[in-house]
Scaffold this motif. Structure first.
Motif, short mmCIF file in Angstrom:
data_model
loop_
_atom_site.label_atom_id
_atom_site.label_comp_id
_atom_site.label_asym_id
_atom_site.label_seq_id
_atom_site.Cartn_x
_atom_site.Cartn_y
_atom_site.Cartn_z
N TYR A 187 33.44 133.23 49.61
CA TYR A 187 33.73 131.80 49.72
C TYR A 187 32.93 131.20 50.88
O TYR A 187 32.30 130.14 50.73
CB TYR A 187 35.23 131.56 49.94
N ARG A 188 32.96 131.88 52.02
CA ARG A 188 32.26 131.36 53.20
C ARG A 188 30.75 131.29 52.95
O ARG A 188 30.10 130.30 53.34
CB ARG A 188 32.59 132.22 54.42
N THR A 189 30.19 132.30 52.29
CA THR A 189 28.76 132.30 51.99
C THR A 189 28.41 131.21 50.99
O THR A 189 27.43 130.47 51.17
CB THR A 189 28.32 133.68 51.44
N ASP A 190 29.21 131.10 49.94
CA ASP A 190 28.92 130.13 48.87
C ASP A 190 29.08 128.68 49.31
O ASP A 190 28.35 127.81 48.84
CB ASP A 190 29.84 130.38 47.66
N THR A 191 30.05 128.41 50.18
CA THR A 191 30.36 127.02 50.54
C THR A 191 29.88 126.59 51.93
O THR A 191 29.77 125.40 52.19
CB THR A 191 31.89 126.78 50.50
N GLY A 192 29.64 127.55 52.79
CA GLY A 192 29.32 127.22 54.18
C GLY A 192 30.54 126.78 54.98
O GLY A 192 30.42 126.32 56.11
N CYS A 193 31.72 126.94 54.40
CA CYS A 193 32.97 126.55 55.05
C CYS A 193 33.72 127.76 55.57
O CYS A 193 33.63 128.85 55.01
CB CYS A 193 33.88 125.80 54.06
N SER A 194 34.47 127.55 56.64
CA SER A 194 35.28 128.61 57.22
C SER A 194 36.36 127.99 58.09
O SER A 194 36.39 126.77 58.30
CB SER A 194 34.41 129.54 58.07
N LEU A 195 37.25 128.83 58.58
CA LEU A 195 38.24 128.38 59.56
C LEU A 195 37.64 128.50 60.96
O LEU A 195 37.01 129.51 61.29
CB LEU A 195 39.51 129.25 59.50
N TYR A 196 37.85 127.49 61.77
CA TYR A 196 37.45 127.50 63.17
C TYR A 196 38.72 127.36 64.00
O TYR A 196 39.46 126.39 63.82
CB TYR A 196 36.52 126.33 63.49
N THR A 197 38.94 128.28 64.90
CA THR A 197 40.10 128.19 65.79
C THR A 197 39.81 127.12 66.84
O THR A 197 38.81 127.19 67.54
CB THR A 197 40.38 129.54 66.46
N VAL A 198 40.71 126.14 66.93
CA VAL A 198 40.53 125.06 67.89
C VAL A 198 41.54 125.14 69.04
O VAL A 198 41.37 124.49 70.06
CB VAL A 198 40.59 123.67 67.22
#
Length: 119
Positions: free
Chosen positions: A21-32
């Motif tokens: 998913y992360r590779t295909d979309t460029g999206c991920s969770l970022y801890t803030v």
């Protein structure tokens, strides 16, 4: 912190935010934001058990609590707020519907230590 990071990765895999998913979309969770409590010393040879809970969700965010135990004794906790970020375009983006539904299904009440401020 490293072990809790692996626990967050496992949650991501469970809800569909896995490596593909992360590779295909460029999206991920970022801890803030993160709040870690070290409750007991742990020997290097200890078998660590981490239990994770989803304790709050939104269109673009998730709140997680991880609890680390050794031999049934709680030794550390981590509470994080993470945002779903599109790293290619920059900025937050809503979770896909299926992921949001999985988070909602897993959502449970926060433990007593969650939501506290440092002070």
């Amino acid at each position: 912190m490293l072990v809790f990071g692996f626990a967050t990765d496992a949650v991501m895999d469970q809800v569909g935010l896995d490596a593909s998913y992360r590779t295909d979309t460029g999206c991920s969770l970022y801890t803030v934001e993160a709040h870690v409590r070290y409750l007991r010393e742990v020997k290097s040879a200890s078998d660590l058990v981490v239990t994770s809970r989803i304790v709050g969700t939104g269109a673009k965010k998730v709140r997680l609590c991880h609890e680390m135990s050794v031999d049934g004794a709680l030794v550390a906790t981590e509470e994080i707020m993470a945002l779903h970020v599109n790293g290619q375009q920059g900025g937050t983006t809503p979770f896909p519907t299926a992921v949001a539904e999985r988070f909602a299904d897993l959502d449970e009440p926060a433990p007593e230590y969650a939501g506290r401020s440092i002070g």
